[in-house]
Design a protein around this motif. Structure first.
Motif, PDB file in Angstrom:
ATOM      1  N   SER A 187       0.811  -1.216   0.000  1.00 34.00           N
ATOM      2  CA  SER A 187       0.000   0.000   0.000  1.00 34.00           C
ATOM      3  C   SER A 187       0.844   1.265   0.000  1.00 34.00           C
ATOM      4  O   SER A 187       0.306   2.370  -0.138  1.00 34.00           O
ATOM      5  N   SER A 188       2.147   1.109   0.179  1.00 30.67           N
ATOM      6  CA  SER A 188       3.021   2.278   0.197  1.00 30.67           C
ATOM      7  C   SER A 188       3.177   2.857  -1.211  1.00 30.67           C
ATOM      8  O   SER A 188       2.858   2.215  -2.204  1.00 30.67           O
ATOM      9  N   GLU A 189       3.686   4.084  -1.263  1.00 33.05           N
ATOM     10  CA  GLU A 189       3.963   4.686  -2.563  1.00 33.05           C
ATOM     11  C   GLU A 189       5.114   3.934  -3.242  1.00 33.05           C
ATOM     12  O   GLU A 189       5.863   3.191  -2.610  1.00 33.05           O
ATOM     13  N   GLU A 190       5.257   4.162  -4.542  1.00 36.65           N
ATOM     14  CA  GLU A 190       6.338   3.520  -5.280  1.00 36.65           C
ATOM     15  C   GLU A 190       7.692   4.085  -4.841  1.00 36.65           C
ATOM     16  O   GLU A 190       7.783   5.206  -4.340  1.00 36.65           O
ATOM     17  N   ASP A 191       8.725   3.294  -5.027  1.00 35.05           N
ATOM     18  CA  ASP A 191      10.079   3.755  -4.728  1.00 35.05           C
ATOM     19  C   ASP A 191      10.392   4.994  -5.566  1.00 35.05           C
ATOM     20  O   ASP A 191      10.014   5.088  -6.733  1.00 35.05           O
ATOM     21  N   LYS A 192      11.109   5.920  -4.961  1.00 34.40           N
ATOM     22  CA  LYS A 192      11.459   7.160  -5.655  1.00 34.40           C
ATOM     23  C   LYS A 192      12.969   7.282  -5.760  1.00 34.40           C
ATOM     24  O   LYS A 192      13.688   7.206  -4.770  1.00 34.40           O
ATOM     25  N   PHE A 193      13.448   7.437  -6.995  1.00 33.07           N
ATOM     26  CA  PHE A 193      14.873   7.637  -7.223  1.00 33.07           C
ATOM     27  C   PHE A 193      15.158   9.129  -7.291  1.00 33.07           C
ATOM     28  O   PHE A 193      14.431   9.894  -7.934  1.00 33.07           O
ATOM     29  N   VAL A 194      16.216   9.562  -6.605  1.00 35.73           N
ATOM     30  CA  VAL A 194      16.569  10.985  -6.569  1.00 35.73           C
ATOM     31  C   VAL A 194      18.044  11.144  -6.909  1.00 35.73           C
ATOM     32  O   VAL A 194      18.856  10.235  -6.709  1.00 35.73           O
ATOM     33  N   TRP A 195      18.375  12.311  -7.457  1.00 33.82           N
ATOM     34  CA  TRP A 195      19.772  12.663  -7.739  1.00 33.82           C
ATOM     35  C   TRP A 195      20.238  13.547  -6.593  1.00 33.82           C
ATOM     36  O   TRP A 195      19.838  14.696  -6.487  1.00 33.82           O
ATOM     37  N   GLU A 196      21.072  12.995  -5.736  1.00 33.09           N
ATOM     38  CA  GLU A 196      21.434  13.664  -4.493  1.00 33.09           C
ATOM     39  C   GLU A 196      22.895  14.077  -4.507  1.00 33.09           C
ATOM     40  O   GLU A 196      23.783  13.276  -4.809  1.00 33.09           O
ATOM     41  N   ILE A 197      23.149  15.357  -4.180  1.00 27.18           N
ATOM     42  CA  ILE A 197      24.513  15.882  -4.102  1.00 27.18           C
ATOM     43  C   ILE A 197      24.689  16.537  -2.743  1.00 27.18           C
ATOM     44  O   ILE A 197      23.973  17.486  -2.407  1.00 27.18           O
ATOM     45  N   ASP A 198      25.594  15.994  -1.956  1.00 21.80           N
ATOM     46  CA  ASP A 198      25.872  16.520  -0.608  1.00 21.80           C
ATOM     47  C   ASP A 198      24.607  16.618   0.238  1.00 21.80           C
ATOM     48  O   ASP A 198      24.365  17.604   0.939  1.00 21.80           O
ATOM     49  N   GLY A 199      23.766  15.595   0.149  1.00 20.94           N
ATOM     50  CA  GLY A 199      22.564  15.535   0.971  1.00 20.94           C
ATOM     51  C   GLY A 199      21.376  16.285   0.423  1.00 20.94           C
ATOM     52  O   GLY A 199      20.291  16.229   1.009  1.00 20.94           O
TER      53      GLY A 199
END
Length: 589
Positions: free
Chosen positions: A390-402
Motif C-alpha cells: 500500500s506504500s507509494e512507489e520507490d522514488k529515485f533521486v539525484w542527491e549531491i551533498d545531501g
C-alpha cells in the motif's frame, strides 16, 4: 491544404498591384509548422495502421517496442524487416499520403540502408530504385553509429572549431577576448556532441590542444609553449584558474545524465530502448555485464557506474523497484559493496532480491547480524518504515551533498566531480567586481610569475641577455620590472603623489605590493589601488614588449598619461557600481 497568399510590390513607398503565389505557403511562414505537424500526424496514423495490420513488418529490433518510424522536422526514418513486400507497403503508404497532401516523395533524396540480407533479398529491394546508403551516416550534424568514433568521424567537430578560431575577427582579440570566446562560443559548439557521445580521449585531447594554442598565441598553427598548464587554467578563478572546464570531466558529467534518465521515470524512447534490450527489468543496472554486441556509448555508461552510484539514491516506498543489494537505498550505500560477494549468503537474501523481497508483513527476513556492518544495517532497518504493497512507489533521486533538489543538475554534478585546488587569497585581487578583463588577465599571468621576462627566457635555454629592457641596469624579473625598475619607479612616484600617499619605503617584493592593495589604513580605497595596479602592470608590460619588438621608446611620463586615461575610462565605465562612485573624485581631486 493549399493556401495561396497574395503579394504586392512597394515602389517608392507606394504599393501597387497584386499577384498570387503559385507554391502555397512561403518558407518561414508562422502558419507553416502547424500545418506540417497536422499533416505528419496523418502520415503517422497511416503508417502505424499498415504496421499494425501486418501489411508492413517491423524491424526485428523494433518489433517489441512498436517503433515503425521516427520524424524530425521534415526528415522521416522508417524501420522495416528488409523484405520486398514491406518495402512495397511503405511505397504505397508514401504514395497514398502524396495523393492526400501533395507532398511527393523525392527518390533522389531518399536513401535505403540495409544489412544482413541475402543477395536475392538485396536484388528484390533494389528493384524499387531507391539509392542505397552506407553507414555511418550523419544526421542532425552527428554521425549515427554504435561503435567508437574514428578520427575521420569526429574530424567535422575539430574542423568546425578550427574554422571559428581561424576567422578574421578573432585575430585581433586580446587574451581576455580569446578566453571569453572559448568559454562561451566554443564550449557551446561542442556541448551537442559531448552530451550525446562519450567522445574518445584522443578527440578531447585534440580539442583542448586547440583551445590552449588559441588562448596563448591566437593562432592554432602556433605550437608555442603555454604560459600556464591547461590543468591549472581549468580551475575556477577562486582556485587560481580561468574557470574553463576539463572536457573529460564535462563529457562524463553529461553522460551521467543519460544514466539518470534510466532511473528518473523518463518516457523517452532512448530509455525504453535500453531497458528493453538490456533487460533492466530482470537485472540491476549496477550489476549487468557489458557484452560485445553493446554499443560504445552503453559500454562507457557502464564504466561510469562508480560515479553515478554516489548520486543516485532511493527513497524506499513499496520496495518493488529497488534492488536490495545494488541500489543505494540505505545510509550505508550499496550493500553489495559494503558486505562483499559473501553478503547474500551471510544475510540469507538472494543477490537478485528486491527490497520488498527482504521482508514480510511481520518484519525484515534476514539472518541475525554477525558483523559490525550487519549490525549497523539491522539498526537502520529497525528504525525505518517497513515496505508494504500500500506504500507509494520507490522514488529515485539525484542527491549531491545531501540535497536531492529537482533532479539532475549538470552544473552541480560537474562541480562535485571536477578537479579541485586550494582557494587562493589573491584571486579576489585579480577578478574583483568591475575589473577590466584584459588588465585582469595580464595581472593573473603576472601574479603566477609566468610572464616571459628575460630571466625566464634564459632559464628555458633561450640565448638572450637577461638585463631589463627598460632600464638596462638589472636582470629582468617580475619583481624588478614592476617594482624596482627605474622606469617603473617614475610611474609609481606620479601615481602615489596623485592619490596623496607617501611611501616610507619602496615595495619590497610582489607579495608586499599585493598587501598594499588590501591595507585598510590608507587614504585611497582598495578598489582604486587595485585599478591602479592592474593598469600599471598592463601598461608597463605593453611598453616593454613595444620596445623589444617594435623598437619604440616612450618616456615614462607619456606612459603615465596613458595610465591616467585608462584609469579614468575604467572608473567612468563602471560608475554604476556602488564602490566605483567616489573613485573619480579621489583620483582627480
Amino acid at each position: 491544404m493549399h493556401l495561396h497568399p497574395s503579394f504586392s510590390i512597394s515602389i517608392n513607398g507606394r504599393s501597387d498591384g497584386f499577384f498570387k503565389s503559385k507554391r502555397g505557403l512561403r518558407q518561414g511562414d508562422p502558419l507553416s509548422p502547424y500545418l506540417f505537424v497536422l499533416a505528419m500526424e496523418v502520415f503517422s496514423k497511416l503508417m502505424n495502421s499498415r504496421f499494425d495490420s501486418g501489411y508492413i513488418s517491423y524491424h526485428p529490433k523494433t518489433e517489441d517496442l512498436k517503433i515503425s518510424h521516427l520524424m524530425f522536422a521534415d526528415d522521416v526514418m522508417i524501420f522495416f524487416d528488409g523484405s520486398s513486400s514491406s518495402l512495397h507497403g511503405i511505397y504505397e503508404v508514401l504514395d497514398d499520403f502524396a495523393g492526400w497532401s501533395g507532398l511527393q516523395l523525392k527518390r533522389e533524396k531518399t536513401l535505403l540502408f540495409h544489412a544482413g540480407l541475402s543477395p536475392n533479398e538485396t536484388r528484390e529491394i533494389s528493384a524499387y530504385g531507391f539509392p542505397e546508403g552506407a553507414l555511418p551516416v550523419r544526421y542532425l550534424g552527428l554521425p549515427l553509429m554504435s561503435r567508437k568514433l574514428k578520427i575521420s568521424e569526429y574530424s567535422p567537430l575539430l574542423d568546425k572549431i578550427k574554422k571559428k578560431f581561424s576567422a578574421w575577427a578573432v585575430k585581433t582579440l586580446s587574451f581576455a577576448g580569446r578566453a571569453q570566446l572559448i568559454s562561451s562560443v566554443i564550449y557551446g559548439t561542442i556541448n551537442f556532441w559531448i552530451s550525446t557521445f562519450s567522445l574518445p580521449k584522443a578527440c578531447l585531447r585534440s580539442l583542448e590542444s586547440l583551445y590552449s594554442r588559441f588562448l596563448w598565441s591566437g593562432n592554432i598553427e602556433n605550437h608555442s609553449k603555454a604560459k600556464v598548464a591547461w590543468s591549472s587554467v581549468c580551475l575556477p578563478k577562486s582556485e587560481g584558474g580561468l574557470g574553463f572546464r576539463r572536457l573529460s570531466v564535462l563529457n562524463n558529467t553529461l553522460c551521467l545524465r543519460l544514466i539518470w534518465l534510466l532511473f528518473s521515470g523518463s518516457g523517452s524512447l532512448w530509455v525504453a530502448w535500453h531497458k528493453h534490450h538490456q533487460k533492466l527489468s530482470q537485472a540491476s543496472f549496477w550489476s549487468i555485464k557489458a557484452k560485445n554486441s553493446d554499443s560504445w556509448l552503453w559500454k562507457n555508461l557502464l564504466k561510469l557506474r562508480h560515479l553515478a552510484i554516489q548520486f543516485i539514491k532511493v527513497e524506499p516506498g513499496n520496495g518493488k523497484a529497488s534492488w536490495f543489494w545494488h541500489d543505494n537505498w540505505t545510509p550505508l550505500g550499496s550493500l553489495i559493496d559494503l558486505f562483499g560477494d559473501n553478503g547474500p549468503r551471510n544475510l540469507r537474501i538472494p543477490i537478485s532480491a528486491k527490497v520488498a523481497d527482504a521482508c514480510n508483513e511481520f518484519g525484515w527476513v534476514m539472518a541475525p547480524p554477525r558483523s559490525d556492518n550487519a549490525e549497523a544495517l539491522q539498526i537502520f532497518l529497525s528504525s525505518s518504515t517497513l515496505p508494504t504493497s500500500s506504500s507509494e512507489e520507490d522514488k529515485f533521486v539525484w542527491e549531491i551533498d545531501g540535497n536531492s533538489g529537482n533532479g539532475f543538475s549538470s552544473s552541480k554534478t560537474w562541480n562535485k566531480l571536477r578537479p579541485r585546488d586550494t582557494e587562493k587569497s589573491w584571486a579576489s585581487l585579480i577578478w574583483f567586481k568591475g575589473c577590466t578583463p584584459k588588465h585582469a588577465f595580464t595581472m593573473w599571468v603576472t601574479n603566477l610569475d609566468r610572464l616571459p621576462t628575460m630571466s625566464r627566457l634564459a632559464s628555458w635555454g633561450v640565448q638572450v641577455a637577461t638585463t631589463c629592457s627598460l632600464c638596462s641596469g638589472f636582470d629582468e624579473t617580475r619583481d624588478h620590472l614592476f617594482i624596482n625598475c627605474a622606469y617603473t619607479q617614475v610611474l609609481w612616484d606620479k601615481i602615489l603623489l596623485r592619490i596623496r600617499m607617501q611611501m616610507q619605503t619602496r615595495f619590497r617584493d610582489w607579495s608586499h605590493l599585493l598587501e598594499w592593495t588590501k591595507e585598510q589604513n590608507c587614504t585611497s580605497p582598495s578598489t582604486l589601488r587595485l585599478i591602479i595596479l592592474h593598469t600599471l602592470v598592463y601598461s608597463v608590460w605593453r611598453q616593454r614588449n613595444n620596445l623589444i619588438h617594435n623598437h619604440i621608446v616612450i618616456p615614462p611620463l607619456s606612459i603615465f598619461r596613458d595610465i591616467d586615461r585608462q584609469i579614468i575610462n575604467t572608473i567612468t565605465a563602471k560608475r554604476h557600481l556602488k564602490n566605483f562612485k567616489p573613485l573619480m573624485a579621489l583620483w582627480l581631486h
